[in-house]
Design a protein around this motif. Structure first.
Motif, PDB file in Angstrom:
ATOM      1  N   PHE A   1     -17.835   5.394  -0.024  1.00 30.81           N
ATOM      2  CA  PHE A   1     -18.273   6.738   0.364  1.00 30.81           C
ATOM      3  C   PHE A   1     -17.822   7.793  -0.639  1.00 30.81           C
ATOM      4  CE2 PHE A   1     -18.368   4.682   4.529  1.00 30.81           C
ATOM      5  CZ  PHE A   1     -19.550   5.180   5.046  1.00 30.81           C
TER       6      PHE A   1
ATOM      7  N   ASN B   1      -6.341  -1.766  -0.995  1.00 31.83           N
ATOM      8  CA  ASN B   1      -5.339  -2.242  -0.051  1.00 31.83           C
ATOM      9  C   ASN B   1      -5.945  -2.505   1.323  1.00 31.83           C
ATOM     10  OD1 ASN B   1      -2.930  -0.013  -1.564  1.00 31.83           O
ATOM     11  ND2 ASN B   1      -3.349  -2.140  -2.051  1.00 31.83           N
TER      12      ASN B   1
ATOM     13  N   ARG C   1      -4.199  18.069  -5.535  1.00 31.43           N
ATOM     14  CA  ARG C   1      -4.166  19.520  -5.709  1.00 31.43           C
ATOM     15  C   ARG C   1      -3.928  19.940  -7.161  1.00 31.43           C
ATOM     16  NH1 ARG C   1       1.609  19.279  -4.403  1.00 31.43           N
ATOM     17  NH2 ARG C   1       1.267  18.525  -2.298  1.00 31.43           N
TER      18      ARG C   1
ATOM     19  N   GLU D   1      -3.100   6.186  -6.301  1.00 31.10           N
ATOM     20  CA  GLU D   1      -2.863   5.681  -4.940  1.00 31.10           C
ATOM     21  C   GLU D   1      -4.097   5.882  -4.056  1.00 31.10           C
ATOM     22  OE1 GLU D   1       1.986   6.346  -4.698  1.00 31.10           O
ATOM     23  OE2 GLU D   1       0.625   7.934  -4.024  1.00 31.10           O
TER      24      GLU D   1
ATOM     25  N   MET E   1     -13.914   4.522   5.812  1.00 33.10           N
ATOM     26  CA  MET E   1     -13.680   3.517   4.773  1.00 33.10           C
ATOM     27  C   MET E   1     -13.476   2.124   5.355  1.00 33.10           C
ATOM     28  SD  MET E   1     -11.128   5.733   2.332  1.00 33.10           S
ATOM     29  CE  MET E   1     -10.620   4.392   1.259  1.00 33.10           C
TER      30      MET E   1
ATOM     31  N   PHE F   1      -6.812  11.765  -0.101  1.00 29.46           N
ATOM     32  CA  PHE F   1      -5.581  11.892   0.682  1.00 29.46           C
ATOM     33  C   PHE F   1      -4.622  12.776  -0.103  1.00 29.46           C
ATOM     34  CE2 PHE F   1      -7.418   7.708   1.652  1.00 29.46           C
ATOM     35  CZ  PHE F   1      -7.746   7.946   2.977  1.00 29.46           C
ATOM     36  N   PRO F   2      -4.347  13.971   0.409  1.00 27.04           N
ATOM     37  CA  PRO F   2      -3.637  14.958  -0.417  1.00 27.04           C
ATOM     38  C   PRO F   2      -2.214  14.560  -0.772  1.00 27.04           C
ATOM     39  CG  PRO F   2      -3.951  15.774   1.829  1.00 27.04           C
ATOM     40  CD  PRO F   2      -4.716  14.489   1.727  1.00 27.04           C
ATOM     41  N   ALA F   3      -1.598  13.708   0.046  1.00 30.40           N
ATOM     42  CA  ALA F   3      -0.214  13.333  -0.242  1.00 30.40           C
ATOM     43  C   ALA F   3      -0.124  12.172  -1.224  1.00 30.40           C
ATOM     44  CB  ALA F   3       0.515  12.982   1.058  1.00 30.40           C
ATOM     45  N   LEU F   4      -1.278  11.560  -1.520  1.00 30.47           N
ATOM     46  CA  LEU F   4      -1.255  10.407  -2.421  1.00 30.47           C
ATOM     47  C   LEU F   4      -1.725  10.815  -3.814  1.00 30.47           C
ATOM     48  CD1 LEU F   4      -2.731   7.506  -0.224  1.00 30.47           C
ATOM     49  CD2 LEU F   4      -0.398   8.378  -0.345  1.00 30.47           C
TER      50      LEU F   4
ATOM     51  N   ASN G   1     -12.499  14.530   0.238  1.00 32.32           N
ATOM     52  CA  ASN G   1     -11.703  13.813   1.241  1.00 32.32           C
ATOM     53  C   ASN G   1     -10.666  12.891   0.624  1.00 32.32           C
ATOM     54  OD1 ASN G   1     -13.581  15.052   2.839  1.00 32.32           O
ATOM     55  ND2 ASN G   1     -13.921  13.295   4.173  1.00 32.32           N
TER      56      ASN G   1
ATOM     57  N   ARG H   1     -12.598   5.729  -6.246  1.00 30.59           N
ATOM     58  CA  ARG H   1     -12.197   5.174  -4.954  1.00 30.59           C
ATOM     59  C   ARG H   1     -13.381   4.492  -4.276  1.00 30.59           C
ATOM     60  NH1 ARG H   1      -9.956   9.048  -0.202  1.00 30.59           N
ATOM     61  NH2 ARG H   1     -12.139   9.656  -0.177  1.00 30.59           N
TER      62      ARG H   1
ATOM     63  N   MET I   1       0.839  -1.191   0.000  1.00 32.08           N
ATOM     64  CA  MET I   1       0.000   0.000   0.000  1.00 32.08           C
ATOM     65  C   MET I   1       0.874   1.241   0.000  1.00 32.08           C
ATOM     66  SD  MET I   1      -2.918   0.776   2.742  1.00 32.08           S
ATOM     67  CE  MET I   1      -3.978   2.113   2.335  1.00 32.08           C
TER      68      MET I   1
ATOM     69  N   THR J   1      -6.033   2.792  -2.163  1.00 28.75           N
ATOM     70  CA  THR J   1      -6.189   2.711  -0.710  1.00 28.75           C
ATOM     71  C   THR J   1      -7.364   1.807  -0.328  1.00 28.75           C
ATOM     72  OG1 THR J   1      -5.317   4.927  -0.545  1.00 28.75           O
ATOM     73  CG2 THR J   1      -6.455   4.087   1.384  1.00 28.75           C
ATOM     74  N   THR J   2      -8.497   2.002  -1.027  1.00 21.78           N
ATOM     75  CA  THR J   2      -9.666   1.171  -0.756  1.00 21.78           C
ATOM     76  C   THR J   2      -9.338  -0.305  -0.935  1.00 21.78           C
ATOM     77  OG1 THR J   2     -10.963   2.917  -1.772  1.00 21.78           O
ATOM     78  CG2 THR J   2     -12.087   0.848  -1.372  1.00 21.78           C
TER      79      THR J   2
ATOM     80  N   GLU K   1      -8.279  13.009   7.367  1.00 18.28           N
ATOM     81  CA  GLU K   1      -7.869  11.823   6.608  1.00 18.28           C
ATOM     82  C   GLU K   1      -8.005  10.566   7.465  1.00 18.28           C
ATOM     83  OE1 GLU K   1      -4.013  12.404   4.645  1.00 18.28           O
ATOM     84  OE2 GLU K   1      -4.449  14.529   4.925  1.00 18.28           O
TER      85      GLU K   1
ATOM     86  N   PHE L   1     -17.724  12.084  -0.624  1.00 23.36           N
ATOM     87  CA  PHE L   1     -17.912  13.201   0.308  1.00 23.36           C
ATOM     88  C   PHE L   1     -18.007  14.523  -0.439  1.00 23.36           C
ATOM     89  CE2 PHE L   1     -15.224   9.906   2.148  1.00 23.36           C
ATOM     90  CZ  PHE L   1     -15.909   9.582   3.299  1.00 23.36           C
ATOM     91  N   GLN L   2     -18.616  15.473   0.255  1.00 25.62           N
ATOM     92  CA  GLN L   2     -18.753  16.815  -0.307  1.00 25.62           C
ATOM     93  C   GLN L   2     -17.396  17.426  -0.664  1.00 25.62           C
ATOM     94  OE1 GLN L   2     -21.092  19.360   2.178  1.00 25.62           O
ATOM     95  NE2 GLN L   2     -20.301  21.235   1.279  1.00 25.62           N
ATOM     96  N   ASP L   3     -16.435  17.290   0.249  1.00 29.03           N
ATOM     97  CA  ASP L   3     -15.106  17.882   0.000  1.00 29.03           C
ATOM     98  C   ASP L   3     -14.127  16.861  -0.558  1.00 29.03           C
ATOM     99  OD1 ASP L   3     -15.876  20.397   1.006  1.00 29.03           O
ATOM    100  OD2 ASP L   3     -15.726  19.564   3.030  1.00 29.03           O
TER     101      ASP L   3
END
Ligand SMILES: Nc1ncnc2c1ncn2[C@@H]1O[C@H](COP(=O)(O)OP(=O)(O)O)[C@@H](O)[C@H]1O
Ligand SMILES: [Mg+2]
Lengths: 393, 256
Positions: free
Chosen positions: B121, B143, B174, B136, A308, B129-132, B127, B188, A1, B140-141, A301, B123-125
């Motif tokens: 899920f 993994n 971003r 990726e 999740m 992961f900003p670093a991924l 959500n 996702r 991951m 995440t889901t 996060e 989401f409105q914003d």
């Protein structure tokens, strides 16, 4: 991951660097303080540990290598008569003053008198000249680390101790102990002459040769080498019951007595130990604060991960992984810096910062423990997060 | 769509998992074709002296395979209801059944496992992961479900292809527009074939054109695979994607 931990850490590079400098500082503080303590402790007993003498005989009042009452010189012949003694030598250690006559300056020194090439002055320590040359009257050998303080330039140069000349005939390396002033080696006879010479008189250019010691002249120790296969504990007892007014110590006892004195009675060991503890506390606070701030920044996060369906353990593992990265990335440059500082102080200051493979691993373990226990604070924050926050804008 | 054959292979529902957790919990749904059932759900909060009733006696069933819209003014309790239905918030009274299982009486970790296995899920914003990177984020889901790197990379790429972001996988959130971010979020949410998709105000941060396009995409992808979708919104422009619409007003539910 994809490592969320690692990527979150690197997302804000300036803050990451500040964090790593904090950890680097904590690692260095711990390494240098413990290294100084270990180096200091080892240094206090250096002369004992590196001497081949099996047993040290001294006055019962002896506190450590540098602090004892004298015993009369005839104890040497008494010790030599004890069964099981192969070889015995007298040695004196006293603090006195190095005089630079032409410029009217003084420096305190530790004068060690002994048998040239004997048990306390083994030839292995010499880098220039030789200990045999100490058989000449008023000849001395200095440690290279002292040259700057005693301001002597080269072999053959002469200054004064008391009112007697002192001629440099050799240089030694690695003999200086942190608890002694500049160590100067000389013969037992010269040392005895220096001890009784006047500090007020003007130094004499060519004095009569030093006299042999009389049975009542004071010496500090009698160093004993036992016959091969001799049981040291029973030889020690035999010495104490045969020779009057002395105590006998094995090398290990003498060494630990000296180390213990400096660690416990001097307060220096305590202060250095405190420094190491402060280093660890500073590290925990810095890492804890940074991890906590990072978790706070990324709390949404973590909430998303919870929504999740990530297990609590997964989320803890992200935080702990982040802590471990911080530990490793702070440790490696921190230890590198300490090795550099240690090499520099050993070369230029004669101060040992002892970093052994074992101590390096212990500091690594401490750093990891420090970072992971800081992660505990951050985990507290994330366990309390309501996963429903993910819907909040 | 060029990749649909490939996708369908792993779009098969995981019956074995659902069955085993079902037998453990031994809950029986009143109506078997209902994906989400709320029975007498109420949520009250005490604010100071006052008892605030946010949800009032909600009895509601959402049919499996439907695109269900829940509309209502801001503050009517939509997000609270969604949180309760997802097992993120425990109702003061009442019971929620998801896919025939009583989620209300599950432990926290059982609920988390259920969400991981069955709910996606949005989401409105976003959500994300900003670093991924985008890919990726989708991975995440997968993994979390225990799918390993090589497979997850392939599946995530296929999902990005489906949402029209085939060549944006390596961009960070971003670097993406709002509409693109929500597409990544949809990919996702769809990863790992959850039977339920729950979305809270998914178009609120988007302009009306990309909002509508994104909802149309979600509808299409969900319908193709027979998933149940609940979209909470107060955006009237997306009503045409819905099979059914319900309204929440001051904690009271009204079905059309
Ligand atoms: N944690 C909370 N504490 C107090 N009041 C809350 C809390 N969460 C929601 N509310 C209140 O419950 C009502 C419904 O909120 P919400 O479900 O977010 O509505 P919506 O999503 O329809 O805008 C609002 O009046 C809100 O202020
Ligand atoms: Mg809301």
């Amino acid at each position: 991951m994809a490592s969320i931990a690692r990527k979150n850490l690197l997302e804000d590079i300036p803050r990451f660097l500040v964090a790593q400098i904090g950890i680097l500082f904590a690692v260095s503080l711990v390494t240098i303080q413990t290294g100084m303590q270990a180096g200091f402790t080892r240094s206090t007993s250096k002369l004992i540990d590196e001497s081949p003498a099996d047993i040290w005989v001294s006055s019962p009042s002896m506190e450590h290598l540098g602090l004892t009452l004298p015993i009369p010189y005839d104890r040497l012949s008494q010790v030599r008569r004890v069964a099981g003694v192969d070889r015995a030598e007298a040695a004196t250690i006293r603090l006195t003053v190095w005089r630079r006559v032409r410029v009217n300056q003084v420096t305190s020194i530790t004068l060690i008198g002994g048998e040239p090439n004997g048990l306390l002055l083994p030839s292995s320590k010499i880098t220039q000249g030789s200990f045999s040359d100490l058989r000449q009257p008023y000849a001395i050998v200095a440690d290279s680390a002292s040259l700057k303080t005693i301001q002597i330039q080269q072999l053959g140069d002469t200054e004064a101790i008391g009112s007697l000349p002192a001629k440099l005939v050799g240089l030694a390396k690695g003999t200086q102990s942190i608890v002694f002033d500049n160590i100067i080696f000389t013969s037992l006879e010269s040392a005895n002459a220096y001890a009784t010479s006047s500090l007020t008189a003007t130094p004499i250019a060519s004095p009569p040769a030093p006299k042999a010691l009389t049975p009542t002249d004071p010496v500090s120790f009698v160093l004993v080498q036992a016959q091969p296969g001799e049981d040291l504990a029973s030889l020690k007892q035999r010495l104490e019951s045969t020779v009057p007014g002395i105590r006998a110590y094995t090398r290990a006892e003498m060494s630990s007595r000296t180390q213990t004195y400096w660690q416990e009675r001097s307060g220096i060991g305590f202060i250095l130990g405190m420094g190491a503890v402060v280093g660890i506390i500073v590290g925990v606070v810095i890492v804890g604060q940074i991890l906590y701030a990072s978790v706070s920044d990324h709390i949404k996060e973590f909430g998303t991960l919870k929504a999740m369906g990530a297990s609590d353990w997964f989320i803890y593992s992200v935080i702990v992984e982040q802590a471990l990265w911080m530990a490793i990335l702070g440790y490696v440059p921190g230890m590198g810096m300490c090795l550099g500082v240690a090499a520099w102080t050993a070369a230029t200051q004669g101060i040992t910062i002892l970093i052994t493979p074992v101590s390096a691993i212990v500091v690594l373990g401490t750093t990891v423990l420090m970072c992971v226990s800081s992660a505990f604070f951050a985990i507290q924050k994330v366990t309390r997060v309501d996963p429903a926050i993910v819907f909040k804008a | 769509m060029p990749n649909s054959a490939n996708i369908d292979e792993f779009n098969q529902p995981k019956f074995s998992q659902a069955e085993s957790s079902q037998s453990r919990l031994a809950a029986v749904v009143p109506q078997p074709d209902m994906a989400i059932v709320a029975e007498g759900v109420e949520v009250s909060l005490s604010a100071g002296q006052q008892q605030l009733q946010i949800l009032k006696q909600i009895n509601w069933s959402i049919r499996a395979g439907d695109i269900q819209l829940l509309m209502g003014p801001s503050g009517s309790g939509k997000t609270t209801l969604l949180s309760v239905l997802a097992g993120l918030l425990t109702p003061t009274v009442g019971t929620v059944y998801l896919l025939g299982q009583n989620i209300t009486k599950m432990s926290r970790s059982q609920q988390a496992r259920f969400r991981r296995d069955h709910i996606g899920f949005i989401f409105q914003d976003f959500n994300l992961f900003p670093a991924l990177s985008a890919i990726e984020n989708v991975e995440t889901t997968l993994n979390l479900k225990g799918i390993h790197r090589r497979q997850s990379r392939q599946q995530a790429q296929a999902l990005l292809d489906q949402v029209g972001l085939a060549d944006k996988g390596h961009q960070l959130p971003r670097q993406l527009s709002g509409g693109e971010k929500q597409r990544v979020a949809i990919a996702r949410a769809l990863a790992g074939q959850p039977q339920l998709i729950l979305a809270d105000e998914p178009t609120a941060a988007l302009d009306s054109q990309s909002g509508h396009a994104v909802m149309e995409l979600l509808r299409q992808l969900a319908k193709d695979a027979g998933r149940t979708v609940l979209i909470v919104t107060h955006d009237p422009r997306i009503v045409d994607v819905a099979d059914r619409i319900a309204h929440l007003d001051d904690g009271v539910l009204q079905e059309d």
